[in-house]
Structures are given as C-alpha cells and as structure tokens.
Design a protein around this motif. Structure first.
Motif, PDB file in Angstrom:
ATOM      1  N   SER A 244       0.827  -1.204   0.000  1.00  0.00           N
ATOM      2  CA  SER A 244       0.000   0.000   0.000  1.00  0.00           C
ATOM      3  C   SER A 244       0.864   1.258   0.000  1.00  0.00           C
ATOM      4  N   GLU A 245       2.001   1.180   0.686  1.00  0.00           N
ATOM      5  CA  GLU A 245       2.903   2.321   0.745  1.00  0.00           C
ATOM      6  C   GLU A 245       3.447   2.652  -0.637  1.00  0.00           C
ATOM      7  N   PHE A 246       3.830   1.621  -1.381  1.00  0.00           N
ATOM      8  CA  PHE A 246       4.350   1.858  -2.727  1.00  0.00           C
ATOM      9  C   PHE A 246       3.246   2.358  -3.651  1.00  0.00           C
ATOM     10  N   ARG A 247       2.036   1.859  -3.443  1.00  0.00           N
ATOM     11  CA  ARG A 247       0.929   2.287  -4.292  1.00  0.00           C
ATOM     12  C   ARG A 247       0.715   3.795  -4.204  1.00  0.00           C
ATOM     13  N   GLU A 248       0.906   4.367  -3.016  1.00  0.00           N
ATOM     14  CA  GLU A 248       0.743   5.806  -2.859  1.00  0.00           C
ATOM     15  C   GLU A 248       1.810   6.570  -3.641  1.00  0.00           C
ATOM     16  N   LEU A 249       3.023   6.035  -3.663  1.00  0.00           N
ATOM     17  CA  LEU A 249       4.088   6.667  -4.450  1.00  0.00           C
ATOM     18  C   LEU A 249       3.784   6.574  -5.940  1.00  0.00           C
ATOM     19  N   LEU A 250       3.256   5.424  -6.346  1.00  0.00           N
ATOM     20  CA  LEU A 250       2.904   5.226  -7.753  1.00  0.00           C
ATOM     21  C   LEU A 250       1.775   6.169  -8.163  1.00  0.00           C
ATOM     22  N   LYS A 251       0.796   6.337  -7.304  1.00  0.00           N
ATOM     23  CA  LYS A 251      -0.326   7.231  -7.596  1.00  0.00           C
ATOM     24  C   LYS A 251       0.161   8.671  -7.759  1.00  0.00           C
TER      25      LYS A 251
END
Length: 350
Positions: free
Chosen positions: A3-10
């Motif tokens: 989930s943490e990486f997903r925020e960076l990707l977003k």
C-alpha cells in the motif's frame, strides 16, 4: 501488494496535469522497494512506465542514488588525496560506433589515475556490446572477480570494474523488468552517475539529451559530488566524437552557476578523421587488440583524441596539446599492451 508503494505510484502516475514529483526521500524509498521486491511486479512495471512519461527530476535521481548507495557494494578509500575517476557508460551497450573507453581507461590507469568502471550483462533496449565483454576479450575476466580482488586492483593497478551480476545482484535482477517493458527507464540515467566508491569521486559520464545533462548536474550537486565531466558523446557514452564539435559540461566552483561548458573541436588540434563504425564485434576486437599493441588502426586517432582530453581533464598534463602528445606516445609504443597484461596477472585472470 504494498500500500505504501501504491501511494508513491499514484503520485507520479496521476496524469500530465495532476501528477506530482517525488521528494528525494520518496524516490529513494520507491527504488529500494522495487529492488528488494517489496513492490509487486505490476506495481514496478507501472512505476517504470509512469516515471518515464513524467520524466525524472534531479531530486528524484539523487534519491535513487541514495538507494544505490545503501543497497550496493562500495569500494573502500585507496588514498585520501586521490580522486577516483568513475566512468559512466550506458549499460545497454554499443551498436553503431566502436567503444573507445577501454583504451582511455588503460591510459589513465597507466598514468596513475585510478579508474573505476561498472556495468552488467546485455540488456535492453539496445542489447549492444558491453564493457564486460570487451574486457573479457582482452583477457580480463571481470565477471568472476571478488569484491576484494576489485579493491586490490584499484589500489595497486589503478583499475577496477564492478560487474552487476556479481557485485550488485539486486540491480541485476531488475533487468528482467526492463526487458518486459521494452523501454529505457529513468534508472538507466542513474547508472551513468552511480559512484560505488567511498572516497573522492570524479564522475565522467556521457549523455544524449540536454535535459538529461541538467538533471544529472542537479543530482550530483544534491549528493555532494564536486567534480564532474559530462560529455555529449557517442551513443550516450563519454567517448568524444571525431567528426564534430564536442559539448562538455564541467564543474566550475568559481562561477555562480557552478559549472561551465567546453566546446572541443578536433580540427582545432589538427585531428581530422571519422568515428569508426561497429561493423562487427569480432572486427572491433581485432582492431582493439592491434591498437593496444601499438599498431596503427582505424581506432588510433579517436583513441589519441579521447585520451588526450581525459589526461588533461584529470590534471595529468597541463594542456590539451600535451595530453594528445602523451596519448600518442603511450599508444604507439605499445605500453597499453603491457599494462593490460599486468592487470590480468594482478587479478589472477587467464
């Protein structure tokens, strides 16, 4: 899924008008999560494409360098007073023009300038001739050396090579994703200025596009690199061109900008020739070997031109003219052949 990486990707993948750049810390975290497998393959692929479309910033590149510094091996200081020249060459190799950097590195190391190179196996998008293959053909099996051997070679013979599959497997494992997306990710720019040495560095790297040069300068400033030479060279390498004026950015701490441009035309130094095409790899290996042995070849003039500049830029000589003269002397006497043989013996190569 992270989930943490997903925020960076977003953050970087929201679109042309709504995306946001990452901070240095966020970029560092993102690359670390990708290299260590905390991000999923789908997330990694999405990030690489989104970041390529957005275009990286100097701050993001600095953060990625931080991740490489944490996760990769670094050689220890060999001399507090010496700058190690780190030659940054595109990892996807050469396909159109003959590489000159092996000859340049032999001359520099022979003249007492420590040289550190790095690279890996064939990779996209060009799958071109790599430095590892060139050195192996010259008798230096850099693919199987230990980190201790590289350290000893750099200290004793002024030459070292870090081979990704052996010395930085996390980065080498990442090549799979590059193959699958079929595009050069921003990490390819990072590789040009990675400096895996704990002491003073002189980053000498190539580039193709002017925006890349600006981004690299910003990243080097943020990471504390004080000495750099950025060359708009052959196929994005640090090899100077014989057929046109070369544009080179170098550090200049006396100017407000912190850098200045050099424009070097070989014709101004009485050199007129052509950049030798890479017709076939076998032909190149034959010409390279002959050049190192002191025979006049189609590579000789370009080798003198490049080595002359590098000797001057690394303060071995006081002028370009002196550098060209010294380079010609070393090449034509066959000194490089003996030096190359010495490197092979020092590292227990065959």
């Amino acid at each position: 899924m992270s989930s943490e990486f997903r925020e960076l990707l977003k953050k970087i993948g929201s679109g042309t008008h709504t995306h946001k750049n990452l901070t240095r810390q966020q970029a560092s975290l993102a690359l670390e999560m990708m290299l260590t497998g905390k991000a999923t393959p789908a997330q990694i692929g999405g990030f690489m494409i989104a970041h390529r479309i957005k275009r990286p910033t100097g701050e993001e590149l600095a953060g990625m360098l931080d991740a490489y510094s944490r996760l990769g091996n670094k050689l220890s200081i060999i001399d507090e007073n010496k700058e190690v020249v780190v030659l940054g060459i595109p990892y996807d190799g050469r396909t159109r023009t003959a590489p000159i950097s092996p000859i340049t590195s032999l001359i520099l190391s022979l003249m007492g300038v420590p040289v550190l190179m790095h690279g890996g196996r064939r990779m996209p998008t060009k799958y071109g001739l790599t430095l590892g293959e060139i050195w192996t053909n010259l008798g230096l099996n850099i693919q199987n050396t230990s980190l201790e051997q590289v350290q000893t070679s750099l200290a004793q013979k002024n030459f070292g090579f870090l081979y990704l599959p052996t010395h930085f497997p996390l980065a080498d494992n990442f090549v799979t994703y590059r193959e699958e997306i079929g595009k050069r990710p921003p990490i390819a720019t990072l590789e040009l200025i990675w400096h895996p040495y704990k002491g003073k560095n002189h980053i000498m790297a190539g580039y193709v596009h002017p925006p890349t040069e600006k981004m690299i300068r910003e990243a080097l400033t943020l990471t504390g690199v004080k000495k750099f030479t950025l060359i708009k060279g052959l196929e994005g390498s640090g090899d100077l061109k014989l057929e046109q004026t070369n544009i080179i950015a170098i550090d200049d701490h006396e100017s407000e900008a912190g850098f200045k441009y050099l424009k070097l035309n070989p014709l101004h130094y009485g050199l007129k020739g052509h950049d030798y095409p890479l017709h076939s790899e076998q032909e190149y290996f034959e010409q390279l070997t002959k050049t190192i042995k002191g025979e006049m070849t189609p590579l000789t003039l370009s080798s003198i031109w490049n080595a002359g500049f590098y000797l001057w830029r690394c303060s071995v000589v006081e002028t370009m003219e002196m550098g060209l003269s010294k380079a010609e002397e070393l090449i034509m006497k066959g000194d490089l052949h003996n030096h190359c043989h010495s490197l092979s013996e020092n590292l227990n190569y065959v």
